[in-house]
Design a protein around this motif. Structure first.
Motif, PDB file in Angstrom:
ATOM      1  N   ALA A 248       0.857  -1.186   0.000  1.00  0.00           N
ATOM      2  CA  ALA A 248       0.000   0.000   0.000  1.00  0.00           C
ATOM      3  C   ALA A 248       0.892   1.233   0.000  1.00  0.00           C
ATOM      4  N   GLN A 249       0.386   2.312  -0.578  1.00  0.00           N
ATOM      5  CA  GLN A 249       1.151   3.562  -0.635  1.00  0.00           C
ATOM      6  C   GLN A 249       1.515   4.064   0.772  1.00  0.00           C
ATOM      7  N   SER A 250       0.614   3.832   1.734  1.00  0.00           N
ATOM      8  CA  SER A 250       0.879   4.316   3.100  1.00  0.00           C
ATOM      9  C   SER A 250       2.111   3.647   3.693  1.00  0.00           C
TER      10      SER A 250
ATOM     11  N   ALA B 143       0.886  16.356  -6.689  1.00  0.00           N
ATOM     12  CA  ALA B 143      -0.411  15.952  -7.232  1.00  0.00           C
ATOM     13  C   ALA B 143      -0.595  14.440  -7.137  1.00  0.00           C
ATOM     14  N   GLY B 144      -1.853  14.010  -7.301  1.00  0.00           N
ATOM     15  CA  GLY B 144      -2.167  12.591  -7.221  1.00  0.00           C
ATOM     16  C   GLY B 144      -2.709  12.244  -5.852  1.00  0.00           C
ATOM     17  N   SER B 145      -2.596  10.968  -5.497  1.00  0.00           N
ATOM     18  CA  SER B 145      -3.122  10.546  -4.195  1.00  0.00           C
ATOM     19  C   SER B 145      -2.119  10.796  -3.071  1.00  0.00           C
ATOM     20  N   MET B 146      -0.858  11.020  -3.418  1.00  0.00           N
ATOM     21  CA  MET B 146       0.131  11.167  -2.346  1.00  0.00           C
ATOM     22  C   MET B 146      -0.006  12.437  -1.512  1.00  0.00           C
TER      23      MET B 146
ATOM     24  N   SER C 161      -1.751  22.111  -7.031  1.00  0.00           N
ATOM     25  CA  SER C 161      -1.647  20.654  -7.139  1.00  0.00           C
ATOM     26  C   SER C 161      -1.307  20.255  -8.565  1.00  0.00           C
ATOM     27  N   CYS C 162      -0.145  20.680  -8.981  1.00  0.00           N
ATOM     28  CA  CYS C 162       0.215  20.607 -10.392  1.00  0.00           C
ATOM     29  C   CYS C 162       1.055  19.370 -10.688  1.00  0.00           C
ATOM     30  N   MET C 163       0.479  18.439 -11.451  1.00  0.00           N
ATOM     31  CA  MET C 163       1.256  17.280 -11.905  1.00  0.00           C
ATOM     32  C   MET C 163       2.489  17.795 -12.631  1.00  0.00           C
ATOM     33  N   GLY C 164       3.640  17.271 -12.282  1.00  0.00           N
ATOM     34  CA  GLY C 164       4.868  17.695 -12.930  1.00  0.00           C
ATOM     35  C   GLY C 164       5.703  18.626 -12.081  1.00  0.00           C
TER      36      GLY C 164
ATOM     37  N   ASP D 137       3.352   7.828 -11.033  1.00  0.00           N
ATOM     38  CA  ASP D 137       3.713   7.509 -12.414  1.00  0.00           C
ATOM     39  C   ASP D 137       3.089   8.504 -13.389  1.00  0.00           C
ATOM     40  N   GLY D 138       1.885   8.995 -13.067  1.00  0.00           N
ATOM     41  CA  GLY D 138       1.238   9.979 -13.947  1.00  0.00           C
ATOM     42  C   GLY D 138       2.017  11.285 -13.975  1.00  0.00           C
ATOM     43  N   SER D 139       2.369  11.792 -12.805  1.00  0.00           N
ATOM     44  CA  SER D 139       3.151  13.030 -12.736  1.00  0.00           C
ATOM     45  C   SER D 139       4.523  12.847 -13.372  1.00  0.00           C
TER      46      SER D 139
ATOM     47  N   LEU E  54       5.360  10.860 -15.806  1.00  0.00           N
ATOM     48  CA  LEU E  54       5.239  10.858 -17.267  1.00  0.00           C
ATOM     49  C   LEU E  54       5.019  12.269 -17.811  1.00  0.00           C
ATOM     50  N   MET E  55       4.408  13.117 -17.004  1.00  0.00           N
ATOM     51  CA  MET E  55       4.131  14.462 -17.481  1.00  0.00           C
ATOM     52  C   MET E  55       5.391  15.326 -17.479  1.00  0.00           C
ATOM     53  N   MET E  56       6.271  15.132 -16.496  1.00  0.00           N
ATOM     54  CA  MET E  56       7.399  16.051 -16.397  1.00  0.00           C
ATOM     55  C   MET E  56       8.536  15.462 -15.555  1.00  0.00           C
TER      56      MET E  56
ATOM     57  N   ASP F 189       4.655   3.770  -8.650  1.00  0.00           N
ATOM     58  CA  ASP F 189       4.022   3.360  -9.901  1.00  0.00           C
ATOM     59  C   ASP F 189       2.803   2.488  -9.599  1.00  0.00           C
ATOM     60  N   ASN F 190       1.616   3.057  -9.795  1.00  0.00           N
ATOM     61  CA  ASN F 190       0.386   2.273  -9.609  1.00  0.00           C
ATOM     62  C   ASN F 190      -0.399   2.186 -10.920  1.00  0.00           C
ATOM     63  N   GLN F 191       0.330   2.419 -12.033  1.00  0.00           N
ATOM     64  CA  GLN F 191      -0.216   2.210 -13.366  1.00  0.00           C
ATOM     65  C   GLN F 191      -1.458   3.057 -13.646  1.00  0.00           C
ATOM     66  N   GLY F 192      -1.321   4.322 -13.363  1.00  0.00           N
ATOM     67  CA  GLY F 192      -2.410   5.222 -13.721  1.00  0.00           C
ATOM     68  C   GLY F 192      -2.706   6.237 -12.640  1.00  0.00           C
ATOM     69  N   PHE F 193      -3.889   6.810 -12.753  1.00  0.00           N
ATOM     70  CA  PHE F 193      -4.303   7.892 -11.857  1.00  0.00           C
ATOM     71  C   PHE F 193      -5.122   7.324 -10.702  1.00  0.00           C
ATOM     72  N   ALA F 194      -4.462   6.818  -9.685  1.00  0.00           N
ATOM     73  CA  ALA F 194      -5.190   6.205  -8.566  1.00  0.00           C
ATOM     74  C   ALA F 194      -6.114   7.213  -7.897  1.00  0.00           C
ATOM     75  N   SER F 195      -5.639   8.439  -7.752  1.00  0.00           N
ATOM     76  CA  SER F 195      -6.428   9.460  -7.050  1.00  0.00           C
ATOM     77  C   SER F 195      -7.725   9.741  -7.794  1.00  0.00           C
ATOM     78  N   ILE F 196      -7.600  10.010  -9.085  1.00  0.00           N
ATOM     79  CA  ILE F 196      -8.792  10.357  -9.855  1.00  0.00           C
ATOM     80  C   ILE F 196      -9.647   9.108 -10.065  1.00  0.00           C
ATOM     81  N   GLY F 197      -8.997   7.938 -10.084  1.00  0.00           N
ATOM     82  CA  GLY F 197      -9.752   6.686 -10.167  1.00  0.00           C
ATOM     83  C   GLY F 197     -10.681   6.542  -8.969  1.00  0.00           C
TER      84      GLY F 197
HETATM   85  C1  LIG Z   1      -1.278  19.223 -14.773  1.00  0.00           C
HETATM   86  C2  LIG Z   1      -2.403  18.489 -14.159  1.00  0.00           C
HETATM   87  N1  LIG Z   1      -3.294  17.841 -14.932  1.00  0.00           N
HETATM   88  C3  LIG Z   1      -4.324  17.166 -14.384  1.00  0.00           C
HETATM   89  C4  LIG Z   1      -4.495  17.129 -13.030  1.00  0.00           C
HETATM   90  C5  LIG Z   1      -5.668  16.343 -12.431  1.00  0.00           C
HETATM   91  N2  LIG Z   1      -5.098  15.192 -11.702  1.00  0.00           N
HETATM   92  C6  LIG Z   1      -4.883  15.251 -10.376  1.00  0.00           C
HETATM   93  S1  LIG Z   1      -4.136  13.888  -9.794  1.00  0.00           S
HETATM   94  C7  LIG Z   1      -4.088  13.171 -11.309  1.00  0.00           C
HETATM   95  C8  LIG Z   1      -3.465  11.815 -11.496  1.00  0.00           C
HETATM   96  C9  LIG Z   1      -2.070  11.721 -10.966  1.00  0.00           C
HETATM   97  O1  LIG Z   1      -1.538  10.463 -11.284  1.00  0.00           O
HETATM   98  P1  LIG Z   1      -0.259   9.925 -10.543  1.00  0.00           P
HETATM   99  O2  LIG Z   1       0.819  10.929 -10.563  1.00  0.00           O
HETATM  100  O3  LIG Z   1       0.067   8.585 -11.082  1.00  0.00           O
HETATM  101  O4  LIG Z   1      -0.727   9.805  -9.026  1.00  0.00           O
HETATM  102  P2  LIG Z   1      -1.825   8.805  -8.414  1.00  0.00           P
HETATM  103  O5  LIG Z   1      -3.146   9.466  -8.572  1.00  0.00           O
HETATM  104  O6  LIG Z   1      -1.742   7.527  -9.126  1.00  0.00           O
HETATM  105  O7  LIG Z   1      -1.452   8.713  -6.976  1.00  0.00           O
HETATM  106  C10 LIG Z   1      -4.693  13.998 -12.259  1.00  0.00           C
HETATM  107  C11 LIG Z   1      -4.860  13.638 -13.675  1.00  0.00           C
HETATM  108  C12 LIG Z   1      -3.552  17.849 -12.246  1.00  0.00           C
HETATM  109  N3  LIG Z   1      -3.634  17.935 -10.931  1.00  0.00           N
HETATM  110  N4  LIG Z   1      -2.509  18.495 -12.826  1.00  0.00           N
END
Ligand SMILES: Cc1ncc(C[n+]2csc(CCOP(=O)(O)OP(=O)(O)O)c2C)c(N)n1
Ligand SMILES: [Mg+2]
Length: 622
Positions: free
Chosen positions: A395-397, A417-420, A443-446, A470-472, A474-476, A496-504
């Motif tokens: 688990a991430q925790s 950004a994300g669930s962390m 809360s800017c991915m990247g 992993d999402g952030s 990949l973005m930057m 790496d949880n293979q996608g956007f766990a938070s938004i999922g």
């Molecule tokens: C630049 C940007 N685009 C979109 C979002 C919306 N958003 C918030 S969290 C997230 C997913 C992040 O994915 P990841 O980095 O893998 O973290 P996880 O949710 O898996 O923990 C998105 C798309 C954002 N915060 N910033």
């Protein structure tokens, strides 16, 4: 008089600007990030070259993306409590507009950064120049106008004579804790290279005194009266406590009055996690302790907070109908929020004055005891989350727990950004006011790696642990290259949880079935993105950028790898897979995200009913 180009004058001027607070002086503009193109290569670029070859000292840092260099400047200035920052020079066009996101992040987080985008010819003789936006209605418009709403000061220097007043205005805004944010000086490419005779005084050493305004006696009296009447008061400590270096004053105040302290994202670290009056994070990503006290609070003392929706749980966490606010803030804009009794002052000066004005006041013993019990209960929740033993993937925790234990008390964790960010807000045990750096205004991915680079440049004596999804990533992720080039050591934890766990998780809670939030192949049969996992190897990607890379499969392997990374001298990425479905303990708080009012999906209709129910707890706080 001294004859220099406009760009040379900018560089020479910036090298001589200083801030002073509490008698300590430091360079306001500590260096300049840049990516060159035709809009700045022979202007600011030439001036920075001259500086490097023995002119005024303004170190040039090469970045890989313009947005990232603004993030690095934001990380840098936050780490210095806004007393120093970095400049960012770009070409015209895409280089300049790449900075819009970074500028918004800085302005929303109230962080000073100086942007120097190149601009189209002031003379217009070569129009339309490469990358020029042609606006049929006006030749006065360029893409740099996009930076206006996200800048706290914006100017275009069309003639050399305009430069001195523009520079002074820019420095005033950067150094002012009330006005601060992104500052943009757009510099047309021809003007940058133009020579002019400047008065020597422009380049004299100039000190910007950062004020600590003291409260007005009448306002102090009103605030103390309101607080004295409280039986269940609660302090909400925001970023202003940390930026004003008011953490010792806050400790003194809470120890004298017994008022429990809850923390926003930017304010986390204002008090050590194990201080007897600390109840931890508040709001959507808060602790059950802080949120239970907030629900019963009769008076809320907000210090240096802008009350984002995450802090107030979309205006639902302070539940008493008669709740009142006392807001200590250096900005009247924030002091006035929620119909508060405003106390306009520097956080440190205000807390010291309040402590004196409240001499003799102390919360009841039963209330203190309840706060302590609630905090102890949450601490047990954290302990369990750190050692959950979840499988097969951790688990991430548990990963957060290991990073907390492997990092030293003065080390810095960086995230955005994300669930962390939410999990860190709830679970991270903060031991130093500068040990927790989560960017949650935008809360800017990247932001993570680029911001971490800025943090490390500002505080080379601390280990910096960047936690990135992993999402952030990949973005930057490209500023790993800059860290390697500069010999700036980062420890990057790539979760790496293979996608956007938070938004999922958010999507599922809103009835939208995690649509579009996992990284998957498009399945030929279903026609949807629900095929097998992708063959993406982010660890290999990090290695290709020049970082050392360690792969961990279990919590024990992760701990060993992280210790190795921490003790290494080189930027190291530790890659770990986690279970996207293993969430952190619940805060019990609500976040207002609207659900479709009409839908053919049962899940959405059920979520809408829940949404309408939750919405009833929302208050106006007037
Ligand atoms: C630049 C940007 N685009 C979109 C979002 C919306 N958003 C918030 S969290 C997230 C997913 C992040 O994915 P990841 O980095 O893998 O973290 P996880 O949710 O898996 O923990 C998105 C798309 C954002 N915060 N910033
Ligand atoms: Mg992810």
């Amino acid at each position: 008089m001294i004859r220099l180009t406009v760009a040379q004058a900018v560089v020479r001027f910036l090298a001589n600007q200083w801030t002073e607070r509490d008698g300590v002086e430091r360079r306001l503009i500590a260096g300049c990030f840049g990516i060159f193109g035709h809009g700045n290569v022979a202007g600011i670029g030439e001036a920075l070259l001259q500086a490097e070859l023995g002119g005024p000292v303004l170190r040039y840092y090469q970045a890989r993306n313009e947005q990232a260099m603004v993030h690095a400047a934001a990380g840098y200035t936050r780490m210095t409590n806004r007393l120093a920052t970095l400049a960012c020079t770009t070409s015209i066009g895409p280089g300049a507009t790449n900075m819009v996101t970074g500028a918004a992040l800085a302005t929303i987080n109230r962080l000073p950064v100086l942007l120097l985008p190149g601009d189209i010819f002031a003379t217009r003789v070569a129009d339309p120049v490469l990358q020029q936006l042609e606006d049929q209605r006006s030749c006065d418009v360029s893409v740099n106008d996009c930076l206006k709403p996200v800048s706290r000061y914006w100017d275009r220097v069309n003639r050399p004579e305009q430069l001195p007043s523009a520079l002074l205005a820019a420095m005033r805004v950067l150094a002012d804790p009330v006005e601060t944010g992104a500052v943009t000086l757009a510099l047309p490419q021809d003007v940058q290279a133009q020579a002019h005779d400047w008065p020597d005084e422009l380049f004299a050493r100039r000190v910007w005194h950062v004020p600590r305004p003291v409260p007005e006696p009448a306002a102090l009296h009103r605030a103390a009266e309101a607080l004295r009447a409280a039986e269940r008061p609660l302090i909400v400590a925001g970023g202003g406590v940390i930026y004003a270096e008011a953490t010792a004053a806050l400790r003194g105040f809470t120890e004298a009055t017994g008022i429990p302290v809850a923390e926003t994202q930017a304010g986390k670290g204002a008090l050590r996690y194990d201080h007897p009056t600390s109840v931890g994070a508040i709001g959507v990503t808060g602790t059950t302790a802080a949120n239970a006290l907030a629900a019963q609070a009769d008076v809320v003392l907000g210090v240096g907070t802008r009350y984002s929706d995450f802090t107030t749980a979309s205006r639902s966490v302070f539940a008493r109908p008669d709740v009142r606010f006392v807001n200590l803030n250096v900005a009247s804009f924030d002091a006035a929020k929620h119909g508060a009794v405003g106390l306009l002052a520097d956080a440190r000066a205000g807390l010291d004055a309040l402590r004196e004005a409240m001499a003799g006041y102390r919360v009841g013993a039963a209330y203190s005891e309840r706060a302590r019990e609630l905090a102890a209960e949450w601490d047990r929740t954290v302990e369990h989350a750190y050692r959950r033993g979840h499988g097969p993937l951790p688990a991430q925790s548990e990963i957060i727990g290991v990073v907390n234990e492997v990092s030293g008390p003065r080390d810095v964790v960086v995230c955005a950004a994300g669930s962390m960010p939410g999990d860190l807000h709830k679970l991270w045990r903060t031991r130093d006011p500068k040990g927790y750096h989560v960017e949650y205004g935008y809360s800017c991915m990247g932001y993570e790696i680029a911001g971490g680079l800025g943090v490390k440049l500002a505080a080379p004596d601390r280990e910096v642990f960047v936690m990135v999804g992993d999402g952030s990533y990949l973005m930057m992720a490209q500023e790993l290259v800059t860290a390697v080039a500069e010999g700036v050591k980062l420890t990057v934890v790539l979760v790496d949880n293979q996608g956007f766990a938070s938004i999922g998780a958010l999507s599922e809670s809103l009835g939208s079935q995690r649509f579009g939030t996992a990284y998957r192949y498009r399945d030929a049969a279903s026609g949807r993105l629900d095929g097998g996992p992708l063959p993406v190897d982010l660890a290999a990607n990090a290695a290709s950028l020049g970082a050392d890379v360690l792969r961990a499969g279990t919590v024990a392997e992760f701990r060993a790898a992280l210790v190795k990374a921490r003790d290494a001298g080189h930027t190291t990425v530790v890659h770990v897979r986690t279970d996207p479905l293993a969430g952190a303990p619940d805060s019990g708080a609500w976040w207002d995200v609207p659900v479709a009012e009409a839908s053919t999906l049962d899940t959405t209709r059920a979520a809408r009913a829940e949404y309408e129910y939750a919405k009833r707890a929302q208050r106006t706080y007037l």
